[in-house]
Design an enzyme around this catalytic site. Structure first.
Site, PDB file in Angstrom:
ATOM      1  N   LYS A 166      -0.123 -35.065  10.189  1.00  0.00           N
ATOM      2  CA  LYS A 166       1.104 -34.578  10.801  1.00  0.00           C
ATOM      3  C   LYS A 166       1.767 -35.716  11.576  1.00  0.00           C
ATOM      4  CE  LYS A 166       2.714 -30.419  13.179  1.00  0.00           C
ATOM      5  NZ  LYS A 166       2.290 -29.167  13.832  1.00  0.00           N
ATOM      6  N   GLU A 195      -1.510 -12.126  14.060  1.00  0.00           N
ATOM      7  CA  GLU A 195      -1.052 -11.165  15.059  1.00  0.00           C
ATOM      8  C   GLU A 195      -1.697  -9.798  14.886  1.00  0.00           C
ATOM      9  OE1 GLU A 195       1.900 -14.413  14.730  1.00  0.00           O
ATOM     10  OE2 GLU A 195       0.961 -13.091  13.257  1.00  0.00           O
ATOM     11  N   ARG A 210       4.799  -8.394  13.325  1.00  0.00           N
ATOM     12  CA  ARG A 210       3.762  -8.507  12.304  1.00  0.00           C
ATOM     13  C   ARG A 210       2.509  -7.705  12.667  1.00  0.00           C
ATOM     14  NH1 ARG A 210       3.234 -14.422  10.006  1.00  0.00           N
ATOM     15  NH2 ARG A 210       3.685 -13.360   8.053  1.00  0.00           N
TER      16      ARG A 210
END
Length: 644
Positions: free
Chosen positions: A290, A376, A404
């Site tokens: 990243k 979630e 969600r």
């Protein structure tokens, strides 16, 4: 006045300048593709330095993006980026380079993939773990005769940890259809032995049919010295830790990797052979870094995941203006203070510890803060279990992400009346992330649930009180919402006080009209009241504090003593205003023709801009509130009460 873009020297991009779309990549040599990747990385850094945005994730997929577009026939082949915050290089390569410096700005390019923006964005994203499901849908469409080519899902190692991704992998493996899933793994580094063996296995794989790969790998491992043999075994079983195949293979996928996601040669070899030989689902495991190729990003703790405008040479980000603390920080500090006084207080986050402020508590009480990952649904039920055990869980989840876990809120929390405390950050409109991250619906979807208490903070001091109130509320679930960004600058209390459930407050007493505000739109409501007062219209301003239970005494007072009550909220229709109207109708308060108006977000998406511009677009700024009150007064004066 809006901030002007930072003008910096643009990097030279002779190869990129020859690319108008992905078809041009397929005419380049492999060496030119490697040069193109370097130029694309420089162009991405330059563009994001002027706009801000998700830089680190985009830099990590530069080579992968080039390789996919060079090998596959996009847009006939459908390339689907999970979440989509790594799609900036993709946008540059797909005809949007001339607009890339409008990213996340009003009337500019979205920071995520967006179907309405380009045929190269076949599926919109911004929430994680959806790409494999969507790709399987395209694969089925292809097999049923639709004009669709191959389907390629690029999913990160964080997103693939969510339950929905596993559901899709399970279904795709069972279907057995030709499908490509590219796992962009930027969490695991490749140690030298593993990296070398990975490259060798990739070359072997590129020259042999899939069916022979398992035997080849096992035979190769047996001939290696012990340390390298163990490295090769790990390379084939990073996920399960087992030497008998990966989880992906058990689910029905041909598994390839891990390969170096920044090695153009490896990527092109593997992708070309995968495209030529695959008959069923394939998972290609790419290890990436990243922030790759930009030193300030690579060395930053967050890898420049989300950045403000910055100086390219130094990496220094533009600092925001000083002012009141952010609501998120206020929540985190209030929660930490509460945890210091109550050992039963625990916190849950779904992969957003800094975004929700619970990282502040985690630094002091690390054993009492739980990051469940991008999950979630699990996080909500986990919080329900914590509550059932006698602890005091605070589930800190963005409004848009709590959607969600809604089934779990209903079935695992509310049906059992468990005292889970929901701290709902990013309520209302959120600016550059646009409609995908807007916290528009939580008032409506929570207020309809039996036993749920719903609060909204009008300012940062009220947020401190609501943290304390939630901790003291053991009678059932309770939620409190607050916006993104800085507070209003009010003085913060040293410690929150426990509010009386279902009781609002009156800030200004007037005699003509009334504004009943719920949540963080109190400041524009106050400005509207001051405008009306200057026009000779005496205005009462009240802060409801609670959407459920409603303060019926306050509502009766406003209805009986004012000509035109107006409700204001930072949420969709069907929320606070609808509940007030329903309550008034139930008590007969509307029978005399009372001119009540509700002000909510409109029934359409509000596209990215600054929050102020978004609320202006939504018709919810101070001028709009004052205008609605005037209209209500005029309407009230022309109403003839009904006579039986």
């Amino acid at each position: 006045m809006t901030d002007m873009p930072i003008i910096q020297d643009r990097p030279p991009t002779p190869t990129l300048d020859r690319v108008a779309g992905p078809a041009d990549l397929r005419r380049l040599s492999d060496r030119d593709l490697a040069r193109l990747a370097a130029e694309l990385r420089a162009e991405t850094i330059s563009a994001v330095s002027e706009t801000g945005g998700h830089l680190g994730s985009s830099l990590g997929v530069v080579e992968l993006t080039v390789a996919i577009h060079a090998v596959f026939n996009t847009p006939a082949d459908k390339l689907i980026f999970d979440v989509g915050h790594q799609c900036y290089p993709h946008k540059i390569l797909t005809g949007r380079r001339d607009r890339i410096r409008t990213l996340r700005q009003k009337d500019g390019l979205s920071g995520f993939t967006k179907r309405a923006e380009s045929e190269h964005d076949p599926f919109g994203a911004a929430h994680s773990s959806t790409s494999i499901s969507a790709a399987l849908g395209f694969a089925v469409g292809r097999d049923m005769g639709r004009p669709v080519g191959d389907a390629i899902a690029v999913v990160g190692d964080g997103a693939i940890s969510a339950g929905m991704a596993y559901e899709a992998l399970n279904n795709a493996g069972a279907e057995g259809r030709r499908l490509f899933v590219i796992l962009n793994d930027n969490e695991m580094s490749i140690a030298p032995p593993v990296g070398a063996m990975s490259a060798y296995l990739s070359r072997l794989w590129g020259a042999e049919p899939f069916a022979q790969m398992s035997k080849l790998a096992e035979g190769l491992e047996a001939t290696l010295p012990s340390p390298m043999r163990e490295g090769a075994r790990r390379a084939r079983a990073l996920v399960t830790g087992s030497g008998h195949g990966t989880l992906f293979e058990e689910l029905g996928f041909d598994y390839v990797g891990p390969i170096d996601g920044h090695d153009m040669g490896q990527l092109l070899t593997v992708l070309r052979n995968a495209r030529a030989r695959a008959t069923g689902p394939v998972l290609i495991h790419c290890c990436t870094v990243k922030g790759k190729g930009y030193a300030p990003a690579e060395t930053s703790a967050d890898k420049y995941h989300g950045v403000a405008k910055f100086d390219v040479e130094s990496g220094t980000q533009k600092k925001g203006k000083g002012g009141p603390p952010a609501y998120t920080k206020v929540f985190g500090e209030a929660l930490t203070d509460l945890a210091a006084r109550d050992p039963n207080v625990v916190a849950i986050t779904a992969a957003m510890p800094a975004g929700t402020g619970v990282d502040i508590m985690a630094r002091r009480f690390p054993s009492r803060v739980f990051d469940v990952g991008i999950a979630e649904q699990h996080g909500v039920t986990f919080a329900a279990g914590l509550a059932a055990s006698g602890l005091k869980p605070f589930a800190a989840i963005y409004s848009t992400f709590l959607q969600r876990g809604y089934d779990q809120v209903v079935h695992d929390v509310c049906l059992q009346n468990l005292p889970v405390r929901f701290a709902i950050d990013r309520a209302g409109l959120v600016g550059a992330d646009g409609p995908t991250h807007a916290g528009a619906y939580d008032i409506a979807y929570l207020s309809c649930l039996p036993g749920m208490t719903v609060m909204a903070a009008a300012d940062e001091a009220e947020l401190v009180h609501m943290v304390e109130t939630a901790a003291a509320h053991d009678e059932g679930p309770i939620a409190f919402r607050y916006p993104r960004g800085a507070g209003t600058g009010v003085t913060l209390p040293e410690r929150g006080e426990v509010l009386t459930i279902g009781k609002g407050r009156v800030l200004i007493e007037g005699s003509d009209v009334a504004i009943l505000s719920f949540g963080a739109h109190l400041q524009p409501a106050l400005e509207a009241a001051e405008m009306l007062e200057a026009e000779g219209i005496s205005c009462t301003l009240a802060d409801a504090r609670f959407a459920k239970p409603l303060d019926m005494d306050l509502i009766r007072q406003l209805a009986r003593h004012h000509r035109a009550p107006v409700t204001v909220e930072q949420g969709s229709g069907g929320g606070f205003g609808a509940r007030v109207l329903e309550a008034m109708a139930g008590e007969g308060l509307l029978d005399t023709g009372l001119a009540v108006r509700t002000m909510t977000l409109p029934d359409r998406l509000i596209h990215q801009a600054s929050p102020a511009e978004m609320y202006e677009d939504a018709g919810l700024n101070a001028l709009d509130i004052a205008a609605r009150v005037r209209m209500s007064v005029e309407r009230r004066e022309t109403v003839v009460p009904f006579r039986a």
